[in-house]
Design an enzyme around this catalytic site. Structure first.
Site, PDB file in Angstrom:
ATOM      1  N   LYS A   1      -4.654 -12.466   1.173  1.00  0.00           N
ATOM      2  CA  LYS A   1      -3.446 -11.720   0.800  1.00  0.00           C
ATOM      3  C   LYS A   1      -2.186 -12.501   1.163  1.00  0.00           C
ATOM      4  O   LYS A   1      -1.219 -12.532   0.391  1.00  0.00           O
ATOM      5  CB  LYS A   1      -3.456 -10.359   1.500  1.00  0.00           C
ATOM      6  CG  LYS A   1      -4.625  -9.482   1.091  1.00  0.00           C
ATOM      7  CD  LYS A   1      -4.768  -8.269   2.013  1.00  0.00           C
ATOM      8  CE  LYS A   1      -5.994  -7.445   1.657  1.00  0.00           C
ATOM      9  NZ  LYS A   1      -6.221  -6.347   2.612  1.00  0.00           N
TER      10      LYS A   1
ATOM     11  N   ALA B   1       4.821   4.721 -19.464  1.00  0.00           N
ATOM     12  CA  ALA B   1       4.431   3.504 -20.187  1.00  0.00           C
ATOM     13  C   ALA B   1       4.990   3.466 -21.603  1.00  0.00           C
ATOM     14  O   ALA B   1       5.115   2.395 -22.196  1.00  0.00           O
ATOM     15  CB  ALA B   1       2.912   3.396 -20.232  1.00  0.00           C
TER      16      ALA B   1
ATOM     17  N   GLY C   1      -3.107  -2.881  -0.869  1.00  0.00           N
ATOM     18  CA  GLY C   1      -3.503  -1.620  -1.486  1.00  0.00           C
ATOM     19  C   GLY C   1      -2.417  -0.982  -2.320  1.00  0.00           C
ATOM     20  O   GLY C   1      -1.948  -1.544  -3.300  1.00  0.00           O
TER      21      GLY C   1
ATOM     22  N   GLU D   1     -17.009  -3.159   6.692  1.00  0.00           N
ATOM     23  CA  GLU D   1     -18.253  -3.405   5.973  1.00  0.00           C
ATOM     24  C   GLU D   1     -19.391  -3.672   6.960  1.00  0.00           C
ATOM     25  O   GLU D   1     -19.163  -3.935   8.145  1.00  0.00           O
ATOM     26  CB  GLU D   1     -18.088  -4.624   5.059  1.00  0.00           C
ATOM     27  CG  GLU D   1     -16.975  -4.512   4.033  1.00  0.00           C
ATOM     28  CD  GLU D   1     -17.289  -3.522   2.929  1.00  0.00           C
ATOM     29  OE1 GLU D   1     -18.485  -3.183   2.756  1.00  0.00           O
ATOM     30  OE2 GLU D   1     -16.346  -3.082   2.244  1.00  0.00           O
TER      31      GLU D   1
ATOM     32  N   THR E   1     -15.485   1.958  -5.615  1.00  0.00           N
ATOM     33  CA  THR E   1     -14.452   2.771  -4.975  1.00  0.00           C
ATOM     34  C   THR E   1     -13.143   2.726  -5.751  1.00  0.00           C
ATOM     35  O   THR E   1     -12.584   3.761  -6.120  1.00  0.00           O
ATOM     36  CB  THR E   1     -14.216   2.281  -3.528  1.00  0.00           C
ATOM     37  OG1 THR E   1     -15.430   2.416  -2.795  1.00  0.00           O
ATOM     38  CG2 THR E   1     -13.132   3.105  -2.853  1.00  0.00           C
TER      39      THR E   1
END
Length: 433
Positions: free
Chosen positions: A202, A33, A132, A187, A13
């Site tokens: 986290k 960049a 995320g 899941e 993913t």
């Protein structure tokens, strides 16, 4: 414009999203960049013809990426512990920089990985591992560098937040969990999400960056949401609270609280209004005060956004041969301190307690006496005659802030009363104003 060669390990993913965003936004990414981020090799367990890899060399062995001398930055997106650890350490040994979205790897093995990276003078970037697409690690390490961070608290698992949001309508945990699995939010084995393990990974990373301490995932107190009922959610709302599954880290003079658990939050707090699969993190600094970071905590392109932000940072260093490095956890190694992680008994919080008691005279007096003897002040009490059933009635208490040990002792005494049926339900409460 110079090319910086990237090798992507894992095209699931997040890996697939990273490839697609790099191709779609190549020009703007290169402009930021100062170099071209060229995907020079990819590896995945099976081919991904849907991604249109074209002439990009493909392998089913991720170590082909690490062993390619042309690769400057290895992107680890295979997940898990052991294979990812071996891959990352092998990349570091060969002097390659690493970008990862693997919060479990960093929380469990980050100290070892950062030590190895320091020896080889390479960068290990991990923004995508926490919340995320929300750039909370960059905010803590760089944007809030002037601050002594007092505490942080976050909804950092979208699955748990979705479940608790849907349960506000009176739906049972099992029903909503099944729906979350059907929608792809949870899941097939949801243990890491609903038991708080994912959030603890986290939180461990954020706390280390916030307070300058080694990663200590094994010391994090973790409690899941499987025992939360629609009854308690409804009654918490009647008292002006929402139930959220939070990760909380707080710096105290005697140590650091590191805990994940269901939490009552006043509905007027901003974080109480964050619903569904979204994430939010509050950070309180002594100079700036309270700041909040909000957005999608998972998803292909949302997480890819954070992966590529790290790639841009690393590519700037590679393309300019810069010696400048942001410390892995935001503190130079000689400034990292080994503050003690406090035990669960040492946590300080307010509490919601639900006691199933026989409807007899004097029960409330006994409960109040036990609370008083344990040094616990009661903020409010709720008992509805309409909920009397089979001679039993629930008693709901909200306490002031106390030590967890005081509450544990009081609960043990209350459960020993002949008038109290079953276990006392306990949910911690916090006010983030």
């Amino acid at each position: 414009m110079k090319d910086v060669n990237i090798g992507i390990c894992g095209l699931g993913t997040v890996g697939g999203g990273t490839w697609e965003v790099l191709q779609r936004n190549a020009r703007i990414i290169a402009g930021r960049a100062g170099c071209n981020l060229r995907v020079a090799r990819v590896a995945n367990r099976s081919p991904r013809p849907d991604l249109g890899l074209g002439d990009t060399p493909f392998s089913t062995d991720v170590h082909d990426v690490v062993n390619d001398p042309a690769i400057d930055i290895v992107v680890e997106l295979i997940g898990g512990y052991d294979d990812a650890r071996r891959l990352v350490l092998a990349a570091i040994e060969q002097g390659k920089h690493v970008v990862t979205a693997n919060k479990a790897l960093i929380a469990q093995h980050g100290n070892e990985i950062f030590d190895a990276a320091r020896e080889k003078n390479v960068i290990v970037a991990y923004e995508a591992g926490v919340a995320g697409g929300i750039p909370v690690i960059k905010a803590i390490r760089e944007g809030l560098a002037a601050n002594r961070i007092q505490w942080l608290a976050g909804i950092i698992n979208g699955t748990g937040n979705y479940i608790l949001t849907e349960m506000r309508a009176g739906r049972d945990f099992d029903e909503v969990l099944k729906e979350a699995q059907e929608l792809g939010y949870a899941e097939a084995d949801p243990t890491f999400d609903v038991e708080g393990i994912d959030a603890a990974h986290k939180l461990t990373i954020m706390a280390s960056a916030a307070f300058g301490v080694p990663l200590q995932f094994d010391r994090a107190y973790t409690e899941g949401i499987a025992n939360i009922t629609p009854y308690d959610i409804t009654h918490a709302e009647a008292l002006g609270y929402r139930v959220k599954h939070l990760g909380i880290a707080r710096s105290r003079e005697d140590g650091i609280e590191l805990r994940v658990h269901p939490t009552l939050v006043p509905e007027k707090n901003l974080i109480a209004k964050v619903d569904g699969v979204l994430n939010a993190v509050l950070v309180d600094g002594d100079a700036v005060g309270q700041t909040m970071y909000y957005g999608p905590g998972a998803g292909d392109e949302a997480t890819a956004s954070a992966v590529i932000a790290d790639l841009v940072d690393v590519a700037r260093t590679v393309s300019t041969d810069s010696a400048q490095r942001v410390p892995y956890l935001g503190f130079e190694s000689d400034a990292v301190t080994d503050h003690r992680i406090l035990s669960p008994n040492e946590i300080r919080s307010a509490y919601y307690l639900r006691i199933q008691a026989l409807d007899r005279p004097g029960v409330l007096a006994k409960v109040a006496s036990i609370m008083s003897e344990n040094g616990i002040n009661i903020e409010s009490i709720m008992q509805k005659e309409s909920e009397l059933h089979d001679g039993q009635i629930p008693v709901i208490l909200l306490t002031h802030t106390v030590l967890e040990k005081q509450v544990n002792d009081a609960i043990a005494e209350m459960e020993a009363l002949p008038e109290v049926e079953g276990r006392v339900v306990r949910i911690r409460a916090e006010n983030f104003l």
